[in-house]
Motif scaffolding. Sequence first.
Motif, PDB file in Angstrom:
ATOM      1  N   ALA A 189     -25.331 -20.060 -17.757  1.00  0.00           N
ATOM      2  CA  ALA A 189     -24.690 -19.582 -16.532  1.00  0.00           C
ATOM      3  C   ALA A 189     -23.226 -19.997 -16.461  1.00  0.00           C
ATOM      4  N   LEU A 190     -22.801 -20.933 -17.309  1.00  0.00           N
ATOM      5  CA  LEU A 190     -21.404 -21.374 -17.301  1.00  0.00           C
ATOM      6  C   LEU A 190     -20.504 -20.275 -17.838  1.00  0.00           C
ATOM      7  N   MET A 191     -19.237 -20.402 -17.513  1.00  0.00           N
ATOM      8  CA  MET A 191     -18.271 -19.398 -17.949  1.00  0.00           C
ATOM      9  C   MET A 191     -18.173 -19.340 -19.459  1.00  0.00           C
ATOM     10  N   LYS A 192     -18.055 -18.154 -19.963  1.00  0.00           N
ATOM     11  CA  LYS A 192     -17.814 -17.927 -21.387  1.00  0.00           C
ATOM     12  C   LYS A 192     -16.309 -18.027 -21.626  1.00  0.00           C
ATOM     13  N   ASP A 193     -15.918 -18.097 -22.897  1.00  0.00           N
ATOM     14  CA  ASP A 193     -14.497 -18.235 -23.238  1.00  0.00           C
ATOM     15  C   ASP A 193     -13.639 -17.145 -22.596  1.00  0.00           C
ATOM     16  N   LYS A 194     -14.110 -15.910 -22.661  1.00  0.00           N
ATOM     17  CA  LYS A 194     -13.353 -14.791 -22.090  1.00  0.00           C
ATOM     18  C   LYS A 194     -13.158 -14.984 -20.585  1.00  0.00           C
ATOM     19  N   GLU A 195     -14.205 -15.429 -19.896  1.00  0.00           N
ATOM     20  CA  GLU A 195     -14.112 -15.656 -18.453  1.00  0.00           C
ATOM     21  C   GLU A 195     -13.157 -16.794 -18.129  1.00  0.00           C
ATOM     22  N   ALA A 216      -3.938 -28.831 -14.070  1.00  0.00           N
ATOM     23  CA  ALA A 216      -5.184 -28.211 -13.629  1.00  0.00           C
ATOM     24  C   ALA A 216      -5.860 -27.491 -14.796  1.00  0.00           C
ATOM     25  N   ILE A 217      -5.074 -26.760 -15.568  1.00  0.00           N
ATOM     26  CA  ILE A 217      -5.622 -26.054 -16.732  1.00  0.00           C
ATOM     27  C   ILE A 217      -6.116 -27.058 -17.767  1.00  0.00           C
ATOM     28  N   GLY A 218      -5.367 -28.120 -17.971  1.00  0.00           N
ATOM     29  CA  GLY A 218      -5.795 -29.164 -18.902  1.00  0.00           C
ATOM     30  C   GLY A 218      -7.107 -29.802 -18.490  1.00  0.00           C
ATOM     31  N   MET A 219      -7.263 -30.093 -17.186  1.00  0.00           N
ATOM     32  CA  MET A 219      -8.518 -30.663 -16.703  1.00  0.00           C
ATOM     33  C   MET A 219      -9.680 -29.701 -16.961  1.00  0.00           C
ATOM     34  N   LEU A 220      -9.441 -28.421 -16.720  1.00  0.00           N
ATOM     35  CA  LEU A 220     -10.483 -27.419 -16.950  1.00  0.00           C
ATOM     36  C   LEU A 220     -10.899 -27.398 -18.418  1.00  0.00           C
ATOM     37  N   LEU A 269      -9.840 -16.634 -15.894  1.00  0.00           N
ATOM     38  CA  LEU A 269      -9.616 -17.572 -14.791  1.00  0.00           C
ATOM     39  C   LEU A 269      -8.236 -18.219 -14.910  1.00  0.00           C
ATOM     40  N   VAL A 270      -7.918 -18.692 -16.114  1.00  0.00           N
ATOM     41  CA  VAL A 270      -6.621 -19.326 -16.338  1.00  0.00           C
ATOM     42  C   VAL A 270      -5.489 -18.323 -16.116  1.00  0.00           C
ATOM     43  N   ASP A 271      -5.640 -17.104 -16.635  1.00  0.00           N
ATOM     44  CA  ASP A 271      -4.612 -16.085 -16.436  1.00  0.00           C
ATOM     45  C   ASP A 271      -4.411 -15.775 -14.957  1.00  0.00           C
ATOM     46  N   ALA A 272      -5.502 -15.690 -14.198  1.00  0.00           N
ATOM     47  CA  ALA A 272      -5.395 -15.423 -12.759  1.00  0.00           C
ATOM     48  C   ALA A 272      -4.690 -16.575 -12.048  1.00  0.00           C
ATOM     49  N   ALA A 273      -5.007 -17.811 -12.445  1.00  0.00           N
ATOM     50  CA  ALA A 273      -4.347 -18.975 -11.841  1.00  0.00           C
ATOM     51  C   ALA A 273      -2.852 -18.957 -12.155  1.00  0.00           C
ATOM     52  N   ILE A 274      -2.503 -18.613 -13.385  1.00  0.00           N
ATOM     53  CA  ILE A 274      -1.091 -18.545 -13.783  1.00  0.00           C
ATOM     54  C   ILE A 274      -0.387 -17.434 -13.019  1.00  0.00           C
ATOM     55  N   ASP A 275      -1.010 -16.252 -12.963  1.00  0.00           N
ATOM     56  CA  ASP A 275      -0.389 -15.100 -12.300  1.00  0.00           C
ATOM     57  C   ASP A 275      -0.143 -15.348 -10.821  1.00  0.00           C
ATOM     58  N   GLY A 276      -1.057 -16.031 -10.161  1.00  0.00           N
ATOM     59  CA  GLY A 276      -0.922 -16.234  -8.725  1.00  0.00           C
ATOM     60  C   GLY A 276      -0.285 -17.548  -8.331  1.00  0.00           C
ATOM     61  N   PHE A 277       0.184 -18.304  -9.296  1.00  0.00           N
ATOM     62  CA  PHE A 277       0.676 -19.653  -8.996  1.00  0.00           C
ATOM     63  C   PHE A 277       2.088 -19.649  -8.452  1.00  0.00           C
ATOM     64  N   HIS A 278       2.278 -20.466  -7.437  1.00  0.00           N
ATOM     65  CA  HIS A 278       3.603 -20.738  -6.887  1.00  0.00           C
ATOM     66  C   HIS A 278       3.653 -22.234  -6.622  1.00  0.00           C
TER      67      HIS A 278
END
Length: 143
Positions: free
Chosen positions: A8-14, A36-40, A18-27
Amino acid sequence: MIRPADPALMKDKELIELVDAAIDGFHGNLNDLGSAIGMLMLSRRYGWKVMLLTHSPGTIRKYLKILGLKHLREAAPELGELSRRSNAWRLVEDTSNFWKVVRGQIGGVRSAIADPALGAASARTPDAMPDTTTEPGVDKHKT
């Protein structure tokens, strides 16, 4: 106890999405985003319990908000194959004090120190292991 990967955990693609969405929406401060990405990414191999012992609760909340996650359980196993490398995890793994340490009720345990000499044997490669066949300071590769 190290548990097998949860399907049920996220696959590599997911995770990449997730990381791309965090980067795109980050301010904000890029250091926070990178942390945050490193912790993930670390939590995938060490597990979310080790991350809770490594970071303060406030830092975890900040990173989860950046990533758009409610809890690391959504993306990482409880314990990963490298969890035994964590000094903090080794101190609490056989006790019932995990949540007390996370809440700060027991001090002196939270630690970001990892020891590569410990942990999963599969994570160790001959190149990463110390050479004990020569004297210290002698380069065995010099001819």
